[in-house]
Design an enzyme around this catalytic site. Structure first.
Site, PDB file in Angstrom:
ATOM      1  N   ARG A 123     109.651  69.586  31.530  1.00  0.00           N
ATOM      2  CA  ARG A 123     110.799  68.697  31.280  1.00  0.00           C
ATOM      3  C   ARG A 123     111.483  68.169  32.540  1.00  0.00           C
ATOM      4  O   ARG A 123     111.564  68.872  33.544  1.00  0.00           O
ATOM      5  CB  ARG A 123     111.841  69.447  30.437  1.00  0.00           C
ATOM      6  CG  ARG A 123     111.355  69.717  29.027  1.00  0.00           C
ATOM      7  CD  ARG A 123     112.333  70.560  28.225  1.00  0.00           C
ATOM      8  NE  ARG A 123     111.859  70.722  26.845  1.00  0.00           N
ATOM      9  CZ  ARG A 123     110.924  71.598  26.486  1.00  0.00           C
ATOM     10  NH1 ARG A 123     110.384  72.396  27.370  1.00  0.00           N
ATOM     11  NH2 ARG A 123     110.516  71.661  25.222  1.00  0.00           N
ATOM     12  N   HIS A 148     106.479  66.367  29.471  1.00  0.00           N
ATOM     13  CA  HIS A 148     105.040  66.191  29.703  1.00  0.00           C
ATOM     14  C   HIS A 148     104.610  64.741  29.967  1.00  0.00           C
ATOM     15  O   HIS A 148     103.624  64.256  29.399  1.00  0.00           O
ATOM     16  CB  HIS A 148     104.242  66.749  28.516  1.00  0.00           C
ATOM     17  CG  HIS A 148     104.382  68.234  28.338  1.00  0.00           C
ATOM     18  ND1 HIS A 148     104.548  69.095  29.388  1.00  0.00           N
ATOM     19  CD2 HIS A 148     104.375  69.012  27.212  1.00  0.00           C
ATOM     20  CE1 HIS A 148     104.626  70.348  28.918  1.00  0.00           C
ATOM     21  NE2 HIS A 148     104.536  70.320  27.611  1.00  0.00           N
ATOM     22  N   HIS A 219      97.366  72.223  29.684  1.00  0.00           N
ATOM     23  CA  HIS A 219      98.173  72.722  28.564  1.00  0.00           C
ATOM     24  C   HIS A 219      97.297  73.341  27.478  1.00  0.00           C
ATOM     25  O   HIS A 219      97.492  73.071  26.289  1.00  0.00           O
ATOM     26  CB  HIS A 219      99.000  71.561  27.997  1.00  0.00           C
ATOM     27  CG  HIS A 219     100.221  71.998  27.243  1.00  0.00           C
ATOM     28  ND1 HIS A 219     100.195  72.985  26.285  1.00  0.00           N
ATOM     29  CD2 HIS A 219     101.507  71.599  27.316  1.00  0.00           C
ATOM     30  CE1 HIS A 219     101.395  73.150  25.795  1.00  0.00           C
ATOM     31  NE2 HIS A 219     102.224  72.319  26.411  1.00  0.00           N
ATOM     32  N   ASP A 291     109.535  80.604  26.179  1.00  0.00           N
ATOM     33  CA  ASP A 291     109.247  79.232  26.593  1.00  0.00           C
ATOM     34  C   ASP A 291     109.986  78.994  27.911  1.00  0.00           C
ATOM     35  O   ASP A 291     110.830  78.124  28.002  1.00  0.00           O
ATOM     36  CB  ASP A 291     109.700  78.240  25.504  1.00  0.00           C
ATOM     37  CG  ASP A 291     109.152  76.837  25.736  1.00  0.00           C
ATOM     38  OD1 ASP A 291     108.468  76.630  26.759  1.00  0.00           O
ATOM     39  OD2 ASP A 291     109.415  75.947  24.892  1.00  0.00           O
ATOM     40  N   GLU A 357     100.963  77.788  31.611  1.00  0.00           N
ATOM     41  CA  GLU A 357     100.813  76.516  32.325  1.00  0.00           C
ATOM     42  C   GLU A 357     101.296  76.690  33.757  1.00  0.00           C
ATOM     43  O   GLU A 357     102.497  76.835  33.993  1.00  0.00           O
ATOM     44  CB  GLU A 357     101.640  75.444  31.614  1.00  0.00           C
ATOM     45  CG  GLU A 357     101.252  75.248  30.156  1.00  0.00           C
ATOM     46  CD  GLU A 357     102.438  74.792  29.311  1.00  0.00           C
ATOM     47  OE1 GLU A 357     102.919  73.675  29.517  1.00  0.00           O
ATOM     48  OE2 GLU A 357     102.895  75.575  28.463  1.00  0.00           O
TER      49      GLU A 357
HETATM   50  C1  BGC Z   1     106.910  73.497  26.519  1.00  0.00           C
HETATM   51  C2  BGC Z   1     107.329  73.737  25.103  1.00  0.00           C
HETATM   52  C3  BGC Z   1     106.667  72.689  24.245  1.00  0.00           C
HETATM   53  C4  BGC Z   1     105.182  72.793  24.419  1.00  0.00           C
HETATM   54  C5  BGC Z   1     104.450  71.735  23.656  1.00  0.00           C
HETATM   55  C6  BGC Z   1     105.433  73.639  26.608  1.00  0.00           C
HETATM   56  O1  BGC Z   1     105.026  73.401  27.909  1.00  0.00           O
HETATM   57  O2  BGC Z   1     107.579  74.346  27.411  1.00  0.00           O
HETATM   58  O3  BGC Z   1     108.733  73.680  24.945  1.00  0.00           O
HETATM   59  O4  BGC Z   1     107.011  72.855  22.900  1.00  0.00           O
HETATM   60  O5  BGC Z   1     104.847  72.666  25.778  1.00  0.00           O
HETATM   61  O6  BGC Z   1     104.913  70.500  24.000  1.00  0.00           O
END
Ligand code: BGC
Length: 391
Positions: A123, A148, A219, A291, A357
């Site tokens: 983010r 992303h 991812h 998360d 990640e």
């Molecule tokens: C994020 C999550 C998100 C997921 C899928 C992760 O990298 O931290 O908050 O829901 O990706 O987008």
């Protein structure tokens, strides 16, 4: 005249032989590829990726090694589609959760399954940042924030396959100046390499013609008991992280770097993932589970650093993560809601996968104290991550 004629015949013969040899070599490569995929029912089928988008061809390539590890990668989002490793009983197991059909990805809400995400992974707060006094606005695709890479990030574009053989594939994507709001024409390159010791290495590179920010990751959603086999909460995790970056209610780091000691974020010793996930902890509430970005303990030599070790409780499959990145996002699939069709017609149910990640910290462009994600023209962004499998 006779001499010229003879030279001509010799030249034609040489050309014909060359072609025949070429064909033979091609045939040999083809045969090798066919026999290398020893479990066609388990690995994604190349026919399910014969497609195109925005005028660019989509395909699926395979990497294999002598220990039976098999990998399928598509150039749509430079995604990892299948990763097949033997479990403790030698049973071949696909540890990648997600779809194995392009048609599902094309449905428009494919998620980030297996993808390389960018230009900025995770983010950016309030979907904006300032660089040299100029404000850049991004699409707010996750509440008030950008997630992303925006609406059409690197996960949703077709990459070019530059080179490929049985153990390695290199892909590239040219992102235009202003694309998704980011400055600079950025060329990103990603190479996947499968070693004979069951390591899948991902090398990332990027260059720009204008100062910009960049943060690339993969991812993949993993389930070490095998994709589609249920919850990952009984897997065991160890993280080489004494600190993490706590977040606000919109999952943007507060800027603090907190110790994990005495919290449910302490994975410095192998710990069952689900053992503390339900605790009354504000960070777990914000993330709806784990998360958060973990701050990796620095490596001694600045090279590939041990980041994480996960073990599948049923399969005995062990995955170790090594990286040159300073952080790692540990995500327990809290937003998985069974909304996507995955392999075998199953659904991506709640917490049936985890992600690790490797990355720079989320929202670094707005957090001057975090390691910088700025890339200048003339410099090369270069980083690597290794996922190593054993049992
Ligand atoms: C994020 C999550 C998100 C997921 C899928 C992760 O990298 O931290 O908050 O829901 O990706 O987008």
């Amino acid at each position: 005249m006779k001499k010229t004629f003879l030279i001509l015949i010799a030249a034609v013969n040489f050309l014909i032989m060359g072609c025949q040899n070429g064909n033979k070599q091609e045939a040999a490569t083809e045969t090798k590829k066919d026999t290398a995929i020893s479990n066609p029912t388990l690995i994604a089928n190349a026919n399910d990726f014969k497609d195109s988008l925005d005028g660019k061809a989509i395909s699926l390539v395979y990497l294999t090694n002598k220990s039976g590890v098999q990998v399928a990668i598509t150039n749509y989002g430079a995604r990892l589609i299948s990763l097949i490793v033997p479990d403790k009983n030698g049973k071949l197991t696909d540890v990648i959760v997600g779809s194995d059909k392009m048609v599902e990805f094309k449905s428009g809400k494919e998620g980030y399954f297996g993808a390389v995400v960018g230009r900025y992974a995770n983010r950016i707060g309030h979907a904006s940042f300032v660089l040299d006094g100029k404000k850049y606005s991004l699409a707010a695709n996750n509440g008030p924030n950008s997630l992303h890479g925006g609406l059409k990030g690197f996960a949703s574009v077709v990459w070019t396959i530059n080179s490929q053989n049985d153990s390695s594939v290199q892909l590239s994507y040219a992102s235009k100046d202003g694309e998704e709001g980011y400055p600079g024409n950025l060329t990103a390159k990603v190479r996947y390499t499968l070693s004979s010791s069951n390591e899948l290495k991902i090398d990332y590179e990027a260059t720009t013609d204008k100062k910009t920010v960049v943060n690339l990751t993969n991812h993949s959603y993993f389930n070490l008991n095998g994709q589609g086999s249920g919850s990952i909460l009984q897997h065991t995790l160890q993280l080489n992280a004494d600190h993490y970056t706590p977040v606000d209610s919109t999952l943007i780091p507060t800027g603090n770097i907190d110790a994990v000691a005495g919290t449910p974020f302490d994975f410095t010793k192998p710990t069952v993932i689900g053992s503390r996930i339900g605790e009354d902890n504000i960070q777990l509430k914000y993330g709806k589970g784990y998360d958060q970005n973990f701050v990796l303990n620095p490596s001694k030599n600045g090279e590939l650093n041990f980041a994480a070790r996960v073990t599948g409780d049923q399969s005995g499959i062990v995955m170790e993560v090594y990286t040159k990145e300073p952080g790692i996002q540990f995500y327990t699939g809290n937003f998985m809601q069974g909304a996507h069709t995955i392999k075998g017609g199953k659904k991506d149910d709640y917490r049936t996968a985890f992600c690790l990640e490797t990355q720079h910290y989320p929202d670094s462009p707005n957090k001057p104290k975090f390691p910088s994600t700025i890339l200048e023209p003339g410099k090369t962004y270069a980083t690597s991550t290794v996922y190593k499998f054993s049992k």
